[in-house]
Design a protein around this motif. Sequence first.
Motif, PDB file in Angstrom:
ATOM      1  N   ASP A   4     128.687 -48.335 107.253  1.00 14.88           N
ATOM      2  CA  ASP A   4     127.831 -47.141 107.118  1.00 14.88           C
ATOM      3  C   ASP A   4     126.799 -47.324 106.012  1.00 14.88           C
ATOM      4  O   ASP A   4     125.620 -46.976 106.183  1.00 14.88           O
ATOM      5  N   LYS A   5     127.247 -47.894 104.878  1.00 19.16           N
ATOM      6  CA  LYS A   5     126.328 -48.096 103.741  1.00 19.16           C
ATOM      7  C   LYS A   5     125.239 -49.107 104.117  1.00 19.16           C
ATOM      8  O   LYS A   5     124.066 -48.945 103.761  1.00 19.16           O
ATOM      9  N   ALA A   6     125.618 -50.159 104.823  1.00 15.42           N
ATOM     10  CA  ALA A   6     124.645 -51.173 105.234  1.00 15.42           C
ATOM     11  C   ALA A   6     123.604 -50.571 106.171  1.00 15.42           C
ATOM     12  O   ALA A   6     122.409 -50.885 106.083  1.00 15.42           O
ATOM     13  N   ASN A   7     124.040 -49.687 107.051  1.00 14.59           N
ATOM     14  CA  ASN A   7     123.117 -49.038 107.983  1.00 14.59           C
ATOM     15  C   ASN A   7     122.233 -47.994 107.319  1.00 14.59           C
ATOM     16  O   ASN A   7     121.070 -47.828 107.694  1.00 14.59           O
ATOM     17  N   SER A   8     122.775 -47.295 106.327  1.00 11.40           N
ATOM     18  CA  SER A   8     122.032 -46.188 105.702  1.00 11.40           C
ATOM     19  C   SER A   8     121.037 -46.641 104.648  1.00 11.40           C
ATOM     20  O   SER A   8     120.116 -45.902 104.295  1.00 11.40           O
ATOM     21  N   GLY A   9     121.234 -47.868 104.111  1.00 10.45           N
ATOM     22  CA  GLY A   9     120.362 -48.339 103.044  1.00 10.45           C
ATOM     23  C   GLY A   9     120.915 -48.059 101.660  1.00 10.45           C
ATOM     24  O   GLY A   9     120.299 -48.411 100.654  1.00 10.45           O
ATOM     25  N   ASP A  10     122.112 -47.430 101.576  1.00 10.45           N
ATOM     26  CA  ASP A  10     122.740 -47.202 100.270  1.00 10.45           C
ATOM     27  C   ASP A  10     123.195 -48.529  99.676  1.00 10.45           C
ATOM     28  O   ASP A  10     123.448 -49.502 100.393  1.00 10.45           O
ATOM     29  N   ASN A  11     123.356 -48.545  98.349  1.00 14.43           N
ATOM     30  CA  ASN A  11     123.804 -49.761  97.663  1.00 14.43           C
ATOM     31  C   ASN A  11     125.227 -50.110  98.109  1.00 14.43           C
ATOM     32  O   ASN A  11     126.137 -49.280  98.048  1.00 14.43           O
ATOM     33  N   ILE A  12     125.424 -51.340  98.559  1.00 16.46           N
ATOM     34  CA  ILE A  12     126.721 -51.732  99.107  1.00 16.46           C
ATOM     35  C   ILE A  12     127.716 -52.216  98.046  1.00 16.46           C
ATOM     36  O   ILE A  12     128.918 -52.303  98.327  1.00 16.46           O
ATOM     37  N   GLU A  50     131.762 -57.920 108.739  1.00 18.12           N
ATOM     38  CA  GLU A  50     131.340 -56.521 108.889  1.00 18.12           C
ATOM     39  C   GLU A  50     129.821 -56.411 108.775  1.00 18.12           C
ATOM     40  O   GLU A  50     129.172 -55.689 109.535  1.00 18.12           O
ATOM     41  N   LEU A  51     129.248 -57.173 107.852  1.00 20.22           N
ATOM     42  CA  LEU A  51     127.787 -57.156 107.707  1.00 20.22           C
ATOM     43  C   LEU A  51     127.105 -57.966 108.807  1.00 20.22           C
ATOM     44  O   LEU A  51     125.962 -57.669 109.163  1.00 20.22           O
ATOM     45  N   ARG A  52     127.788 -58.977 109.358  1.00 23.02           N
ATOM     46  CA  ARG A  52     127.236 -59.667 110.528  1.00 23.02           C
ATOM     47  C   ARG A  52     127.034 -58.679 111.682  1.00 23.02           C
ATOM     48  O   ARG A  52     126.053 -58.769 112.435  1.00 23.02           O
ATOM     49  N   SER A  53     127.968 -57.732 111.805  1.00 23.56           N
ATOM     50  CA  SER A  53     127.870 -56.765 112.903  1.00 23.56           C
ATOM     51  C   SER A  53     126.694 -55.817 112.720  1.00 23.56           C
ATOM     52  O   SER A  53     126.208 -55.233 113.698  1.00 23.56           O
ATOM     53  N   VAL A  54     126.213 -55.683 111.472  1.00 23.96           N
ATOM     54  CA  VAL A  54     125.070 -54.807 111.191  1.00 23.96           C
ATOM     55  C   VAL A  54     123.760 -55.597 111.197  1.00 23.96           C
ATOM     56  O   VAL A  54     122.779 -55.209 111.843  1.00 23.96           O
ATOM     57  N   PHE A  55     123.754 -56.711 110.474  1.00 24.65           N
ATOM     58  CA  PHE A  55     122.502 -57.447 110.245  1.00 24.65           C
ATOM     59  C   PHE A  55     122.256 -58.568 111.250  1.00 24.65           C
ATOM     60  O   PHE A  55     121.124 -59.037 111.387  1.00 24.65           O
ATOM     61  N   GLY A  56     123.315 -59.037 111.908  1.00 23.01           N
ATOM     62  CA  GLY A  56     123.183 -60.209 112.752  1.00 23.01           C
ATOM     63  C   GLY A  56     123.178 -61.484 111.923  1.00 23.01           C
ATOM     64  O   GLY A  56     123.380 -61.458 110.714  1.00 23.01           O
ATOM     65  N   GLU A  57     122.941 -62.628 112.596  1.00 19.90           N
ATOM     66  CA  GLU A  57     122.904 -63.915 111.919  1.00 19.90           C
ATOM     67  C   GLU A  57     121.528 -64.550 112.087  1.00 19.90           C
ATOM     68  O   GLU A  57     120.885 -64.384 113.116  1.00 19.90           O
ATOM     69  N   HIS A  58     121.114 -65.287 111.052  1.00 25.19           N
ATOM     70  CA  HIS A  58     119.848 -66.012 111.130  1.00 25.19           C
ATOM     71  C   HIS A  58     120.043 -67.297 111.919  1.00 25.19           C
ATOM     72  O   HIS A  58     120.978 -68.054 111.674  1.00 25.19           O
ATOM     73  N   LYS A  59     119.195 -67.522 112.895  1.00 26.00           N
ATOM     74  CA  LYS A  59     119.270 -68.742 113.707  1.00 26.00           C
ATOM     75  C   LYS A  59     118.023 -69.568 113.497  1.00 26.00           C
ATOM     76  O   LYS A  59     116.928 -69.037 113.516  1.00 26.00           O
TER      77      LYS A  59
END
Length: 520
Positions: free
Chosen positions: A483-491, A511-520
């Motif tokens: 939720d914090k990663a999606n909202s922009g709050d400090n994690i 958990e953050l991979r599920s929000v941000f994805g991975e760099h390819k």
Amino acid sequence: MPEKKCFTDSGIEIRQVYSPNGEIAHAGKELPGEFPFTRGIQTDMYRGKLWTMRQYAGFSTAEESNKRYHYLLNQGVMGLSVAFDLPTQIGYDSDHELAEGEVGKVGVAIDSIEDMQALFNGIKLEDVSTSMTINATGFILLAFYVALAKQQGADLKKISGTIQNDILKEYAARGTYIYPPKPSMRIITDIFEWCSHDLPKWNTISISGYHIREAGSTAVQEIAFTLSNGKAYVQAALEKGLDINVFGKRLSFFFNAHNNLFEEVAKFRAARRMWAKIMQSLGATDPKAMMLRFHTQTGGSTLTAQQPLNNISRVTIQTLAAVLGGTQSLHTNGYDEALNLPTEEAARIALRTQQIAAYESGIADTADPLAGSYFIETLTDEVEEKAWQLIAKIDAMGGSVSAIEAGFIQDEIARSAYEYQRNIETGQKIIVGVNKFAIDENQRPPSFKIDDSIRQLQVQKLNSWRHNRNPAKCDSILQELNDKANSGDNIMPTVIEAVENKCTLGEIADELRSVFGEHK
């Protein structure tokens, strides 16, 4: 406190600093500790305090690495530098299928707060400065460290150290990234913000030219690309509303030292001057926020597997370059590192190289001893001019992130690496013991290898760890992190809560991979 006095062995007194005509102050001439800090960030440099002598170490399990740390502390190191294994660096627990064959190999395996407790067993975090070479998962390792400090009853206001936390150079030169550049930059500025309030003595980033140089860049490219990356981090922090005069004091840099003694000294002097000007142009008014403070490591890519004892001489030259250039902290490589992880003997000799330079050579007795040399001053100016030209190209592309996305920085490094290798192969560049003065070698020094069986030890620890925790609590905290990663709050507060409640490094990274994805 009376000023420290230094003398040569002949009894000649050495002044704290020298300027033209032997005068201490000279109109129009900058002194150490003065903007733009070409001559160093302290007025007395090493007369007041020697550089921090570090040895980079970490391998196998936390328990094995802890033994090496105690050994190094007993040998006189002033600060610890932690090397993490590849799964830890890219956010996988030791039992992940992609971790097979890599656990504990190039650094220590850290899966949970339990491993961090073992890593620093018998070491009070308030009493030691710790540098952690970690980037994509730097926020998690920092959380482990903070949680352990709290368990020890430490005052977080007194905890000092550094996380590398420099993701841009990973895309350009090293490759241990997880998330795409923009969310990665967001995590970094979260760390800046949280530390400015809760961990004020912690260096929140070590903007690294070291790996850029290891990938094949020139000295000029090393500082141009590194300072451009630094500029991008500062701009990201400013966009978040942070105070440059606060977070600017906690930025540090990490440079390489190669064998061309005078170019390396000129590089360090030019980098300080350039960073001061960059920070001033971005709005810094506090001189301490304009100071380029840096750690140096001797050049791993300069070490040869052939005639490995020759590497002691190379590391000595590189040590001189770093100290004459004004480093704040130094790691010296073991002579056997072109072959394997350093043995205890190699690590001890590397540390003794620093100690001999500090206590026997006289190079620490006066600030900026090469200042005023026609060669050094001209070379400093020329390195600076060429680096500004490269920075101007990057700025025209929209800054470091855009230049990396376009492949410009990667292409420049690759071109330089190719040119250097071609010069070795044609004999234009001589590497002693490799393309000249080679000998038949029948014996190699004793090697230091890591057994694959330690993965099983880590897997067993993880199974037990997960069995003895509250799964519902872990799931709840990980959802809060999402939720914090999606909202922009400090994690950062949630990450610390997660590790304190037995979430593992891989679970947090996933958990953050599920929000941000991975760099390819």
